[in-house]
Design a protein around this motif. Sequence first.
Motif, PDB file in Angstrom:
ATOM      1  N   ASP A 196      -2.856  -9.069  -3.218  1.00  0.00           N
ATOM      2  CA  ASP A 196      -3.276  -8.503  -1.935  1.00  0.00           C
ATOM      3  C   ASP A 196      -2.729  -9.369  -0.806  1.00  0.00           C
ATOM      4  OD1 ASP A 196      -5.357  -6.506  -0.649  1.00  0.00           O
ATOM      5  OD2 ASP A 196      -5.656  -8.442   0.339  1.00  0.00           O
ATOM      6  N   GLU A 263      -3.895   0.445  -2.725  1.00  0.00           N
ATOM      7  CA  GLU A 263      -5.260   0.205  -2.268  1.00  0.00           C
ATOM      8  C   GLU A 263      -6.019   1.513  -2.066  1.00  0.00           C
ATOM      9  OE1 GLU A 263      -7.235  -2.884   0.881  1.00  0.00           O
ATOM     10  OE2 GLU A 263      -5.455  -1.777   1.537  1.00  0.00           O
ATOM     11  N   LYS A 264      -5.390   2.481  -1.390  1.00  0.00           N
ATOM     12  CA  LYS A 264      -6.029   3.779  -1.148  1.00  0.00           C
ATOM     13  C   LYS A 264      -6.211   4.556  -2.446  1.00  0.00           C
ATOM     14  CE  LYS A 264      -6.525   3.453   3.298  1.00  0.00           C
ATOM     15  NZ  LYS A 264      -7.898   3.307   3.853  1.00  0.00           N
ATOM     16  N   HIS A 265      -5.243   4.429  -3.359  1.00  0.00           N
ATOM     17  CA  HIS A 265      -5.362   5.122  -4.650  1.00  0.00           C
ATOM     18  C   HIS A 265      -6.538   4.565  -5.444  1.00  0.00           C
ATOM     19  CE1 HIS A 265      -4.320   7.098  -8.390  1.00  0.00           C
ATOM     20  NE2 HIS A 265      -4.333   5.920  -8.993  1.00  0.00           N
ATOM     21  N   GLU A 267      -9.215   3.132  -4.282  1.00  0.00           N
ATOM     22  CA  GLU A 267     -10.440   3.597  -3.611  1.00  0.00           C
ATOM     23  C   GLU A 267     -10.756   5.039  -3.986  1.00  0.00           C
ATOM     24  OE1 GLU A 267      -9.844   3.046   0.548  1.00  0.00           O
ATOM     25  OE2 GLU A 267      -9.976   0.854   0.464  1.00  0.00           O
ATOM     26  N   ALA A 268      -9.720   5.877  -4.042  1.00  0.00           N
ATOM     27  CA  ALA A 268      -9.914   7.297  -4.372  1.00  0.00           C
ATOM     28  C   ALA A 268     -10.400   7.461  -5.811  1.00  0.00           C
ATOM     29  CB  ALA A 268      -8.619   8.061  -4.154  1.00  0.00           C
ATOM     30  N   ALA A 270     -12.030   5.203  -7.635  1.00  0.00           N
ATOM     31  CA  ALA A 270     -13.390   4.676  -7.709  1.00  0.00           C
ATOM     32  C   ALA A 270     -14.400   5.684  -7.177  1.00  0.00           C
ATOM     33  CB  ALA A 270     -13.479   3.363  -6.937  1.00  0.00           C
ATOM     34  N   LYS A 271     -14.051   6.326  -6.073  1.00  0.00           N
ATOM     35  CA  LYS A 271     -14.946   7.330  -5.476  1.00  0.00           C
ATOM     36  C   LYS A 271     -15.133   8.512  -6.409  1.00  0.00           C
ATOM     37  CE  LYS A 271     -15.611  10.078  -1.272  1.00  0.00           C
ATOM     38  NZ  LYS A 271     -15.056  10.451   0.054  1.00  0.00           N
ATOM     39  N   CYS A 276     -17.511   1.503  -7.798  1.00  0.00           N
ATOM     40  CA  CYS A 276     -16.609   0.625  -7.052  1.00  0.00           C
ATOM     41  C   CYS A 276     -15.642  -0.081  -7.998  1.00  0.00           C
ATOM     42  CB  CYS A 276     -17.405  -0.428  -6.279  1.00  0.00           C
ATOM     43  SG  CYS A 276     -18.514   0.260  -5.025  1.00  0.00           S
ATOM     44  N   LYS A 278     -12.597  -3.165  -7.797  1.00  0.00           N
ATOM     45  CA  LYS A 278     -11.847  -4.171  -7.043  1.00  0.00           C
ATOM     46  C   LYS A 278     -10.792  -4.772  -7.965  1.00  0.00           C
ATOM     47  CE  LYS A 278     -12.296  -8.467  -4.368  1.00  0.00           C
ATOM     48  NZ  LYS A 278     -11.219  -9.190  -5.058  1.00  0.00           N
TER      49      LYS A 278
END
Length: 310
Positions: A196, A263-265, A267-268, A270-271, A276, A278
Motif C-alpha cells: 500500500d 483497493e476498490k475491488h 472493498e467491493a 468484502a461488501k 471486512c 484488509k
Amino acid sequence: MAFTAQDVKKLREMTNVGMMDCKKALTASDGDMDKAVEWLREKGLAAAAKKSGRIAAEGAVSAIVENGVGGIVEINCETDFAAGSDKFKEFLGDIAHVVVAEQPADMEALMACNYPGTASTVEQAIPDKVLVIGENLKIRRFATYTSGVTVPYIHMGGRIGVLVNMSVEGIEADAVTELGRDLCMQVAAMNPMYCDKTDVSPEAMEKEKEIQLAIAMNENANAAKPKPQNIIEKMVMGRMGKFYEENCLMQMEFVKEKGVSVEKHVEAVAKSLGGCVKVNSFIRYEKGEGIEKKEENFAAEVAAQIAGTK
C-alpha cells in the motif's frame, strides 16, 4: 591433534558435508584437515564437494498453506533439468513442509530442524540430496505467515511463488480464497514494490519527489512555453500518484477490471460477502532473482582445448 569448532566449520565449507559428519571425520583423523577430507571421501560423503563451488541459479519456489500457516521457500540448483526432476520437487516440498510445521526463526534454525521421515537434520540431509540429484543445492530463503488468512500461488511450475496475507472479519476464510488468488496473480504479474502507499517510507517518497521534480524542471527548461513553478509542483504531485499506481499493489489497476483499483475491488468483494477484508502484505519470490549466473563461452572453451591451453 585437537580441533576446534572453527575447524569443523572450515571442513564443512570445503566439503559441503554436515557438521556432525565433519566432526566425526576430524575425530577419526586426529584433527588433520587433509586426512579428514580423505575420510569423508572414502565414506562417500564428500562426493558433493566439487559440486559445492558451482553456481546454483536455477531451481524453484514453493508456496503452501498448512493448518493456517503460510510458507514460501526458494531452493536453487544448477540446471532447470534438475529443477524439473521428481527428486528435486520432493526435496522442495519437504523443506516447505518443515518451514510451515516448525516455523524456524532463521536459516540456522531451519538447518537444525528434523528432515521429514529421517533421523537427520535438514543440514545433514542436504549432502545426500546433492548426491541423489547430482547438482549443488542451496536453500536460499524462506518466510512464513502465522496469523490471518494466507493464500498461496505458484506460477509457471515454481518460477514465481506468492503468498498474500489478509485480515478477515465476518467472513469465512474459504470465501476469500478466490480474492486471495486473484491478488497473488496480480503480484506475480506486476511485481509491486509495496503493498500500500502507506508502506512507502518518507525517505523513499522524498527521493521519488526529487526525481520527478528534476524530470519536470528539465522538461520545463526545454519547453517552448515554460510553466510557472506552482504548475510544475502540481505536475510532480500527479506523477507521485502515478508512482503509487505503478508500484503499490492496492493502488494498482485491478487486472481483471479496467478502471478499478485493487483497493476498490477488495472493498467491493468484502461488501458482497458481508464483512471486512484488509490486505496486510504479500511475499513474492522469483527463482534465481539477484543471483549472478556464470557466463559460459562454449566456443572459446573448445578453442582453448584445441590450442592446448586447458
